[in-house]
Design a protein around this motif. Structure first.
Motif, mmCIF file in Angstrom:
data_model
loop_
_atom_site.group_PDB
_atom_site.id
_atom_site.type_symbol
_atom_site.label_atom_id
_atom_site.label_comp_id
_atom_site.label_asym_id
_atom_site.label_seq_id
_atom_site.Cartn_x
_atom_site.Cartn_y
_atom_site.Cartn_z
ATOM 1 N N GLU A 133 0.860 -1.193 0.000
ATOM 2 C CA GLU A 133 0.000 0.000 0.000
ATOM 3 C C GLU A 133 0.892 1.237 0.000
ATOM 4 N N THR A 134 1.331 1.626 -1.196
ATOM 5 C CA THR A 134 2.237 2.775 -1.344
ATOM 6 C C THR A 134 1.751 3.620 -2.514
ATOM 7 N N PRO A 135 2.259 4.840 -2.667
ATOM 8 C CA PRO A 135 1.875 5.615 -3.853
ATOM 9 C C PRO A 135 2.220 4.898 -5.158
ATOM 10 N N ALA A 136 3.334 4.178 -5.198
ATOM 11 C CA ALA A 136 3.756 3.538 -6.449
ATOM 12 C C ALA A 136 2.989 2.263 -6.737
ATOM 13 N N LEU A 137 2.591 1.553 -5.729
ATOM 14 C CA LEU A 137 2.071 0.194 -5.885
ATOM 15 C C LEU A 137 1.059 -0.061 -4.782
ATOM 16 N N ARG A 138 -0.161 -0.428 -5.189
ATOM 17 C CA ARG A 138 -1.186 -0.751 -4.205
ATOM 18 C C ARG A 138 -1.912 -1.998 -4.652
ATOM 19 N N HIS A 139 -1.794 -3.060 -3.881
ATOM 20 C CA HIS A 139 -2.604 -4.238 -4.179
ATOM 21 C C HIS A 139 -2.654 -5.155 -2.973
ATOM 22 N N GLY A 140 -3.634 -6.037 -2.957
ATOM 23 C CA GLY A 140 -3.695 -7.065 -1.934
ATOM 24 C C GLY A 140 -2.765 -8.208 -2.318
ATOM 25 N N VAL A 141 -2.821 -9.290 -1.585
ATOM 26 C CA VAL A 141 -2.020 -10.463 -1.943
ATOM 27 C C VAL A 141 -2.470 -10.922 -3.326
ATOM 28 N N ILE A 142 -1.523 -11.164 -4.225
ATOM 29 C CA ILE A 142 -1.872 -11.530 -5.602
ATOM 30 C C ILE A 142 -1.867 -13.044 -5.767
ATOM 31 N N GLU A 143 -2.984 -13.549 -6.257
ATOM 32 C CA GLU A 143 -3.120 -14.985 -6.524
ATOM 33 C C GLU A 143 -2.978 -15.221 -8.027
ATOM 34 N N GLY A 144 -2.561 -16.390 -8.411
ATOM 35 C CA GLY A 144 -2.555 -16.767 -9.827
ATOM 36 C C GLY A 144 -1.410 -16.158 -10.606
ATOM 37 N N ASP A 145 -1.231 -16.664 -11.810
ATOM 38 C CA ASP A 145 -0.177 -16.172 -12.677
ATOM 39 C C ASP A 145 -0.722 -15.130 -13.645
ATOM 40 N N ALA A 146 0.167 -14.492 -14.360
ATOM 41 C CA ALA A 146 -0.228 -13.509 -15.362
ATOM 42 C C ALA A 146 -0.882 -14.201 -16.550
ATOM 43 N N MET A 147 -1.732 -13.444 -17.262
ATOM 44 C CA MET A 147 -2.264 -13.942 -18.527
ATOM 45 C C MET A 147 -1.262 -13.552 -19.615
ATOM 46 N N LEU A 148 -0.815 -14.503 -20.401
ATOM 47 C CA LEU A 148 0.197 -14.208 -21.421
ATOM 48 C C LEU A 148 -0.363 -14.310 -22.836
ATOM 49 N N ALA A 149 -1.620 -14.748 -22.969
ATOM 50 C CA ALA A 149 -2.283 -14.760 -24.282
ATOM 51 C C ALA A 149 -3.762 -14.492 -24.058
ATOM 52 N N LEU A 150 -4.356 -13.745 -24.963
ATOM 53 C CA LEU A 150 -5.768 -13.395 -24.815
ATOM 54 C C LEU A 150 -6.653 -14.478 -25.418
ATOM 55 N N PRO A 151 -7.839 -14.687 -24.820
ATOM 56 C CA PRO A 151 -8.798 -15.597 -25.451
ATOM 57 C C PRO A 151 -9.260 -14.998 -26.776
#
Lengths: 572, 572
Positions: free
Chosen positions: A323-341
């Motif tokens: 929780e900072t000015p540069a970056l705000r998020h909760g615990v992140i689950e899952g991996d990134a999406m690397l290709a779109l449906p």
């Protein structure tokens, strides 16, 4: 260059005040930097990061829960003083000792190093963590001499999360050094930046060229080349960073595509569109990748790719809430999406059961649209040139795109057995969808209104065509609010419809009636040279348009002429 | 200009794909735009915002919980098509109807207007909300003709929060129109932007000038003037917006200081430093103000100030929690901070109880520092000129700042009765703190080491001075790792210390011994002309420095010379 400045000597201090005012819920000012507004738990290790200013959100924007406890801010691109570091670190200490994090630059090494000695002498356990992620600043054999650039974000985030989790100072330092050992960045620059108050850029990159390996302050790069296309740039960054991968790392990583200042989010997203595919092809799992500005150099143009490989120890710290000015998020689950449906193609709308006459009508409309698309494609450049006198010059492109999309949509509808009404309706929607802008919408709506005068079970009659033209005119006037004389396509459409109705009423055959109407439209379109636009155009555009016909009226007249020729071909 | 491009026709679509990949936890792609990855509650009103691309985070970055349900994305600076709007709105509809939010531009008015009619005809309750916050685009009597610019953020955020709170479609629309009625923006531009694939900027602003009232695409401004100082720019923006305040509004407001693309965060923070004071003086309470990029125009340089006045109905919606790429926060409590607390001046460190001899020693050291500050102030420009040959030209400024700060700190310590050791120690820390950079740190640490050879109860003896000089040299070598011949201040300091020790050992009087040592330092500093820097300087800097003496060695020699003169004055 820096335009909002005032007293240049006070620029960094004033920016720091403005930052503290804007984020007073997250940080509070102290001499030399900022602390968390809500201090971390008593006894926790404090992470104090810092360096010169001009790199926002590095470093003050990294302060907050789950990340740094405090930040020291030097002058623009200049190390903070030893005193400032000591002062901020003393205030940040929660009893668990202090880790000083900074990029590996001479001034920072000196000042943070002295501060660490003094803090330790005062009885505050202190460790240093200098980031060395820039692979271009020294070869692999001299890794300790490398500079810290955008890897500051990933390394310090992980270190801060380890401190937040309650690890001992030696364990936090070990995690931080491990993250740094597994972090690599490679950057390119398209243009330089200007120190506030100065007139000249700190460095220049020739137009159309790209410097490889420039640091955060324009430190000398290792090479220069022409700016490649987005896919090639993605490949270059990907290969340069991956070639430096530490041995034995897993294919799980935190990735940061960082903008240096005036390279915009849209450009970074375009690059990410290509980069994500490269990571996917290489079998990578990316965890919470970042695409944006996280370590900048004033208004420098360029970007960098950072990869921090993640093992089971580092990954939870990268995923941890922040929780900072540069970056705000909760615990992140899952991996990134690397290709779109793949998105489904829109379906052709329903129409009445097909018949021989209905099909013939559809074929006739589709053939006419095909001729129209060919003619507007040929006229694209000329229409664009004329439109540029009064507007932004995109009329030719819009008409070519729209009519081409209408042509293709008509063929698809035809293949499913649609008649005249459905073929034209589907084509109208495709035209508007692809052409965009005002004229795309007017043509789409006009053709759609036209289609409602037709049916799916017979060939279009002359009366239907006249009625359709009239409906198109009425819809376009209703939407665009233009009257004849306003220098729009209505100037050509109006006399076309009037002439068509009159000549048909006078008993002329279809082809002759249409031809006469088309000639009236062409004459009227030419006549728009003498008119001044009345609707929604700026004064300069109005003046520039004098002596030029309206591009919209011209393209309308051209369309009627194409259809007149088509009449002759098909009805003889 | 846009450097990361590839196929320009595909730029907006590729950027949208990259955005969806980067933020797949928040949004998912549909034909024409994006939806929330996690749809809102069934039956809620859906807010669908949109417009041309190139304005990130407007509009796709506004999608997420507490804000928009979906966004339609047109081509760069071009309205999305009617079909795209209809498609995205259909997918976004949760059964509570749809509000279409867009800026008041001709193409958007047309396409969103047609889409609203068709959606309504399909049975989806639909309302439109066109923002009109740009006060420069039409006068107050023609408010409905004004364009929507950065006010999109505040107006749509409030509207989205009202929809999230479960209000009916007519109530959400009423809240949205109320927020728009109470929103005003005024912007300035310092430089233009370039459509991807084009070489020329869409518009230019002459160097050093500022266009007033430019929209988000370089629409004609209302005036042009020289770029004013930061406080004057703050006043201009503040007065232009406040002059347009709706009648009867409270002094509570949401405020957005928006960057247009290449005006950096540091510049915006400098402006905020001044703007917040203006709002404070006018008696305003600001709620959750924003300073950053929220509605951009590719890499356009400039900024705008938006004020949305808040009554009891709007304020909770502005404070409500939001989770989108553009804006992420919980419910915001409290008002903004508009003035910073005054930071306490650091206190002089403790010293032994004062005595007559101790005071005399402190006076002597402080007087010497005062002479040194005068001399380095006079030499600032010349030292800067010489330093610029081999470095960044800031040596003169650093020495002047540092010695001046040391002088003032010494006077403060003296006023409290401090002796020689404390006066010099305090001055050393002040020097390093104010001078910054590498040489500031070395001088600070050197003088601090020097001070440890003195005491607070007597006048400095010759032996103490020689010992202090030696300690300073050792500390500087320890920190900077420089050896004689590396072209640093050590080249002058080394012979100074050696000569001082030798001549004192030979029985010379203090003044003569110091003079001889100073002359050795000066000769050695001049001799650095023939040396090439060995430490931490880039190749180009090394080459440029040939034939020039080292600025650090010169200033060290100058300092010893000033002290030699001071010896003669005080000891005869």
């Amino acid at each position: 260059m820096t335009r909002i400045c005032g007293n240049a000597d006070d620029f960094a201090a004033s920016a720091l005040r403005g930052f503290c005012l804007a984020y007073h819920d997250v940080v509070r000012p102290v001499r030399g930097g900022v602390l968390r507004a809500k201090p971390g738990a008593s006894g926790k290790v404090a992470l104090v990061v810092g360096g010169g200013s001009g790199h926002y959100p590095a470093f003050v924007g990294y302060v907050g829960e789950g990340f740094a406890d405090a930040s020291v801010a030097g002058d623009i691109f200049a190390s903070p003083s030893t005193q400032a570091i000591i002062n901020v670190a003393r205030e940040a200490d929660r009893g668990g000792g202090v880790i000083l994090g900074y990029g590996n630059y001479a001034g920072d090494v000196l000042n943070f190093g002295i501060a660490a000695q003094r803090l330790q002498a005062e009885g505050i356990e202190t460790r240093v963590l200098a980031t060395t992620d820039d692979v271009a600043s020294a070869d692999d054999a001299h890794r300790a001499a490398r500079r810290g650039i955008a890897g500051d974000l990933t390394v310090f985030k992980i270190t801060g999360a380890a401190a937040e989790a309650g690890l001992s100072i030696d364990d936090v330092a070990r995690v931080g050094h491990h993250a740094n050992d597994w972090t690599r960045t490679f950057g390119v620059a398209f243009g330089g930046c200007t120190i506030p108050g100065e007139k000249e850029k700190l460095f220049e990159v020739p137009a159309g060229r790209m410097a490889l390996g420039l640091g955060l302050h324009g430190e000398p790069g290792i090479d220069e080349q022409a700016i490649p296309s987005a896919p090639d740039l993605a490949t270059l960054l990907f290969e340069r960073v991956l070639a430096e991968a530490p041995s034995g790392v897993p294919r799980t990583a935190a990735v940061l595509l960082n903008g240096l200042g005036s390279t915009k989010q849209e450009e970074l997203f375009v690059l990410w569109d290509h980069l994500s595919a490269l990571f996917a092809d290489a079998g990578y799992s990316l965890v919470a990748p970042l695409v944006g500005e996280y370590a900048t150099s004033l208004e420098m143009a360029g970007c960098s790719l950072t990869v921090t490989w993640l093992d089971d120890e580092l990954e939870p710290f990268w995923r941890a809430a922040v929780e900072t000015p540069a970056l705000r998020h909760g615990v992140i689950e899952g991996d990134a999406m690397l290709a779109l449906p793949r998105l489904p193609e829109p379906d052709v709308v329903a129409f009445e059961a097909d018949s021989r006459d209905g099909r013939a009508g559809g074929i006739c409309v589709a053939a006419a649209l095909s001729k129209l698309s060919q003619a507007l494609g040929k006229a694209e450049a000329e229409l664009g040139r004329i439109d540029a006198q009064a507007g932004d010059g995109d009329h030719g492109q819009g008409m070519a795109r729209g009519s081409s999309a209408a042509d293709r949509a008509a063929q698809r509808a035809l293949a499913k057995g649609a008649g005249a009404r459905t073929v034209l309706g589907v084509a109208a929607d495709a035209w508007a969808d692809r052409a965009g802008g005002t004229s795309g919408a007017l043509w789409g709506e006009g053709l759609r209104a036209f289609s409602t005068a037709l049916d799916d079970t017979s060939r279009p009659t002359l009366e239907q065509l006249a009625d359709g033209s009239d409906r198109a005119l009425k819809r376009i006037v209703e939407l665009g609010k233009a009257k004849p004389g306003d220098k729009t396509l209505v100037d050509a459409l109006w006399p076309f419809v009037e002439t068509l109705k009159t000549t048909l009423g006078g008993g002329e055959r279809g082809a002759e009636a249409w031809r006469a109407a088309s000639e009236a439209a062409q004459a009227a379109a030419e006549g728009t040279r003498d008119l001044v636009p009345r609707l929604g155009r700026a004064k300069t555009h109005k003046e520039r348009s004098k002596g030029y016909p309206d591009a919209g009226a011209l393209s309308l007249a051209l369309a009627t002429c194409v259809i007149a020729d088509f009449f002759v071909e098909t009805t003889g």
